[in-house]
Design a protein around this motif. Structure first.
Motif, mmCIF file in Angstrom:
data_model
loop_
_atom_site.group_PDB
_atom_site.id
_atom_site.type_symbol
_atom_site.label_atom_id
_atom_site.label_comp_id
_atom_site.label_asym_id
_atom_site.label_seq_id
_atom_site.Cartn_x
_atom_site.Cartn_y
_atom_site.Cartn_z
ATOM 1 N N GLN A 169 0.831 -1.207 0.000
ATOM 2 C CA GLN A 169 0.000 0.000 0.000
ATOM 3 C C GLN A 169 0.861 1.251 0.000
ATOM 4 O O GLN A 169 0.550 2.227 -0.689
ATOM 5 C CB GLN A 169 -0.948 -0.003 1.196
ATOM 6 C CG GLN A 169 -2.077 -0.999 1.072
ATOM 7 C CD GLN A 169 -2.939 -1.028 2.326
ATOM 8 O OE1 GLN A 169 -2.494 -0.702 3.419
ATOM 9 N NE2 GLN A 169 -4.185 -1.457 2.159
ATOM 10 N N GLU B 37 2.163 1.777 -3.418
ATOM 11 C CA GLU B 37 1.069 2.248 -4.261
ATOM 12 C C GLU B 37 0.834 3.750 -4.061
ATOM 13 O O GLU B 37 0.648 4.495 -5.018
ATOM 14 C CB GLU B 37 -0.206 1.466 -3.910
ATOM 15 C CG GLU B 37 -1.244 1.422 -4.996
ATOM 16 C CD GLU B 37 -2.391 0.487 -4.617
ATOM 17 O OE1 GLU B 37 -3.496 1.004 -4.402
ATOM 18 O OE2 GLU B 37 -2.149 -0.734 -4.530
ATOM 19 N N VAL B 38 0.853 4.192 -2.827
ATOM 20 C CA VAL B 38 0.669 5.615 -2.512
ATOM 21 C C VAL B 38 1.824 6.427 -3.093
ATOM 22 O O VAL B 38 1.611 7.483 -3.702
ATOM 23 C CB VAL B 38 0.544 5.836 -0.988
ATOM 24 C CG1 VAL B 38 0.634 7.311 -0.633
ATOM 25 C CG2 VAL B 38 -0.754 5.242 -0.473
ATOM 26 N N ARG C 179 1.391 6.710 -6.821
ATOM 27 C CA ARG C 179 0.306 7.637 -7.168
ATOM 28 C C ARG C 179 0.767 9.073 -7.012
ATOM 29 O O ARG C 179 0.533 9.916 -7.882
ATOM 30 C CB ARG C 179 -0.921 7.381 -6.292
ATOM 31 C CG ARG C 179 -2.093 8.337 -6.598
ATOM 32 C CD ARG C 179 -3.278 8.124 -5.674
ATOM 33 N NE ARG C 179 -2.963 8.072 -4.260
ATOM 34 C CZ ARG C 179 -2.746 9.160 -3.488
ATOM 35 N NH1 ARG C 179 -2.796 10.365 -3.997
ATOM 36 N NH2 ARG C 179 -2.481 9.011 -2.207
ATOM 37 N N LYS C 180 1.457 9.370 -5.919
ATOM 38 C CA LYS C 180 1.942 10.731 -5.689
ATOM 39 C C LYS C 180 2.950 11.142 -6.759
ATOM 40 O O LYS C 180 2.930 12.285 -7.231
ATOM 41 C CB LYS C 180 2.554 10.854 -4.290
ATOM 42 C CG LYS C 180 1.520 10.853 -3.191
ATOM 43 C CD LYS C 180 2.157 11.035 -1.844
ATOM 44 C CE LYS C 180 1.103 11.079 -0.758
ATOM 45 N NZ LYS C 180 1.698 11.338 0.558
ATOM 46 N N ARG D 220 3.091 10.017 -9.814
ATOM 47 C CA ARG D 220 2.312 10.194 -11.054
ATOM 48 C C ARG D 220 1.605 11.558 -11.043
ATOM 49 O O ARG D 220 1.641 12.295 -12.030
ATOM 50 C CB ARG D 220 1.317 9.049 -11.195
ATOM 51 C CG ARG D 220 0.644 8.940 -12.522
ATOM 52 C CD ARG D 220 -0.187 7.647 -12.672
ATOM 53 N NE ARG D 220 -1.083 7.377 -11.559
ATOM 54 C CZ ARG D 220 -0.881 6.456 -10.601
ATOM 55 N NH1 ARG D 220 0.189 5.701 -10.616
ATOM 56 N NH2 ARG D 220 -1.755 6.276 -9.629
ATOM 57 N N GLU D 221 0.986 11.907 -9.909
ATOM 58 C CA GLU D 221 0.310 13.203 -9.787
ATOM 59 C C GLU D 221 1.292 14.350 -9.977
ATOM 60 O O GLU D 221 0.986 15.336 -10.656
ATOM 61 C CB GLU D 221 -0.362 13.330 -8.417
ATOM 62 C CG GLU D 221 -1.580 12.480 -8.232
ATOM 63 C CD GLU D 221 -2.128 12.534 -6.807
ATOM 64 O OE1 GLU D 221 -1.505 13.181 -5.933
ATOM 65 O OE2 GLU D 221 -3.185 11.936 -6.574
ATOM 66 N N THR E 211 0.195 19.890 -5.410
ATOM 67 C CA THR E 211 -1.108 19.265 -5.579
ATOM 68 C C THR E 211 -2.075 19.905 -4.581
ATOM 69 O O THR E 211 -1.649 20.592 -3.645
ATOM 70 C CB THR E 211 -1.055 17.752 -5.311
ATOM 71 O OG1 THR E 211 -0.694 17.545 -3.940
ATOM 72 C CG2 THR E 211 -0.075 17.044 -6.235
#
Length: 102
Positions: A5, A8-9, A12-13, A15-16, A68
Motif C-alpha cells: 500500500q 502504491e501511494v 500515485r503521488k 504520477r500526480e 497538488t
C-alpha cells in the motif's frame, strides 16, 4: 500488505506530481498580496486545475514550484496553525534579529 500500500501511494503521488509539472501554465493568472509595488519581491501564486497551485517569486518568475491540492491544503493549514512561525535564533541570545541592536 502495508508495504504494498505504501508503494502504491508513493507511485500515485509521483504520477500526480509528474502530471502537474507537465501542465502548460504559460497563460495562468498570477496573483500576489495587495499593496506591493511592482519592483518589490513578493510571492505569487496561480490556481491550476483540480485545486493545484503554482508558486513563484516575482523576482525569479522562471522558477515555479507546483503543489497538488493535498500539498497546498496541508501547507495552508500548517501556516494558519503556526507551524512556520520563526523562533528567535539561539546564536543571538534569543533576541529576534530586528531587536538585537537595542
Amino acid at each position: 500488505m502495508a508495504e504494498a500500500q505504501d508503494e502504491e501511494v508513493r507511485a500515485r503521488k509521483e504520477r500526480e506530481k509528474n502530471e502537474l509539472y507537465a501542465l502548460d501554465i504559460s497563460g495562468v493568472a498570477w496573483q500576489s498580496a495587495p499593496g506591493t509595488e511592482a519592483h518589490e519581491e513578493r510571492v505569487e501564486i496561480a490556481y491550476l486545475p483540480e485545486g493545484a497551485v503554482a508558486m513563484r517569486s516575482s523576482l525569479a518568475p522562471e522558477t515555479v514550484l507546483r503543489y497538488t491540492k493535498a500539498e497546498w491544503d496541508a501547507f495552508v493549514l500548517g501556516a494558519r496553525d503556526g507551524e512556520f512561525d520563526l523562533e528567535p535564533a539561539p546564536h543571538n541570545g534569543g533576541v529576534p534579529a530586528a531587536d538585537s541592536s537595542e
